[in-house]
Design a protein around this motif. Sequence first.
Motif, PDB file in Angstrom:
ATOM      1  N   LEU A  11       0.815  -1.217   0.000  1.00  0.00           N
ATOM      2  CA  LEU A  11       0.000   0.000   0.000  1.00  0.00           C
ATOM      3  C   LEU A  11       0.847   1.265   0.000  1.00  0.00           C
ATOM      4  N   PHE A  50      -4.729   5.726  -0.605  1.00  0.00           N
ATOM      5  CA  PHE A  50      -3.904   4.627  -0.096  1.00  0.00           C
ATOM      6  C   PHE A  50      -3.474   4.860   1.344  1.00  0.00           C
ATOM      7  N   LEU A  53      -6.320   3.617   3.315  1.00  0.00           N
ATOM      8  CA  LEU A  53      -6.320   2.154   3.399  1.00  0.00           C
ATOM      9  C   LEU A  53      -5.298   1.667   4.421  1.00  0.00           C
ATOM     10  N   LEU A  70      -9.826  -4.004  -1.990  1.00  0.00           N
ATOM     11  CA  LEU A  70      -9.088  -2.760  -2.229  1.00  0.00           C
ATOM     12  C   LEU A  70      -7.671  -2.851  -1.675  1.00  0.00           C
ATOM     13  N   TRP A  73      -5.884  -5.697  -4.032  1.00  0.00           N
ATOM     14  CA  TRP A  73      -5.753  -5.421  -5.462  1.00  0.00           C
ATOM     15  C   TRP A  73      -5.428  -3.956  -5.776  1.00  0.00           C
ATOM     16  N   GLY A  74      -5.630  -3.072  -4.807  1.00  0.00           N
ATOM     17  CA  GLY A  74      -5.422  -1.650  -5.064  1.00  0.00           C
ATOM     18  C   GLY A  74      -4.048  -1.300  -5.610  1.00  0.00           C
ATOM     19  N   PHE A  78      -3.331   0.160  -9.319  1.00  0.00           N
ATOM     20  CA  PHE A  78      -2.709   1.481  -9.425  1.00  0.00           C
ATOM     21  C   PHE A  78      -1.563   1.475 -10.422  1.00  0.00           C
TER      22      PHE A  78
END
Length: 292
Positions: A11, A50, A53, A70, A73-74, A78
Amino acid sequence: MSDDLVGDGPLWLPVVYAGTHSLLVLLHRNLNRRNRIKVLVVNLFLAAVFLALIGSLHCGRASGTLMEKLILWGPVAFFWWAYLWTGKVLSAVHAPSVRFDPVLIGWEARFGQPSLHWARRGGPWTTEVLHLCCMSYFAYVPAICLYLDLNDRLADFQRFSLSVCLGYLVAYSLFALVPVEGPRWALVDKGLIRPEERRLRGFRVTRAVQHLMYEGPVHRGGAMPSSHSSTALIFLVWCWRIWGLQRGLPALFLVAGMLVGAIYGRYHYLTDVIAGLVLGAFSLWAAQAWLG
């Protein structure tokens, strides 16, 4: 879910890249004020997402299917998108006319100029097979991520995504420092091949890949190091980790074909590919050191 994770490392990478990209935008003399503000606002927004998160993960609020997806897979999503974003800063450090291709072409002349001559030794079917291997690149990250997600191997998902995204972060950041167009453009500019020789003769897969590489969202200047190569090495190592050397043998052939095809198709220099493999090895080591 947070108990199944090994950290927030993946992240943080979008936050770091948003900051790096913003710095390059501020250094970019040829970007008008309106576009500069627009890019900075988008970067600030994505960094804030982010960071939120990360905060939810540390506060124990990372519950619910959507939040879980999220967090996992975020970062991957991205950096798939961020490749398009690199086009905003390719001329942030050097003038738009500056390219390092002549240096690489001169260097690779010592090794027989593989990006020039390999394709001259192959026919349409060789070209087609190698382009099929090149197309397999687009399945590398989704295939491993889906497998790990569906099998609830969330910590391994993080380790894999951290290594892949770290490779993307470094590669995308270096594009502005070492702008390289790639042999399909530079060999024509140097007069080493005729413009009509730029596209190789093959069949449907070859035409599809060439359409993507010439008419698609590809940046002229974003070839060094090869993020294809770094991702391919990470994919191969993870195939071996998951399925073992013997069952992971098909991945070896796919990756080898993709690496050769990148040079054969004149999308990358041999130097780009080697640099990408070094980056992939570094990313694997860094992810292991970071997350264990």
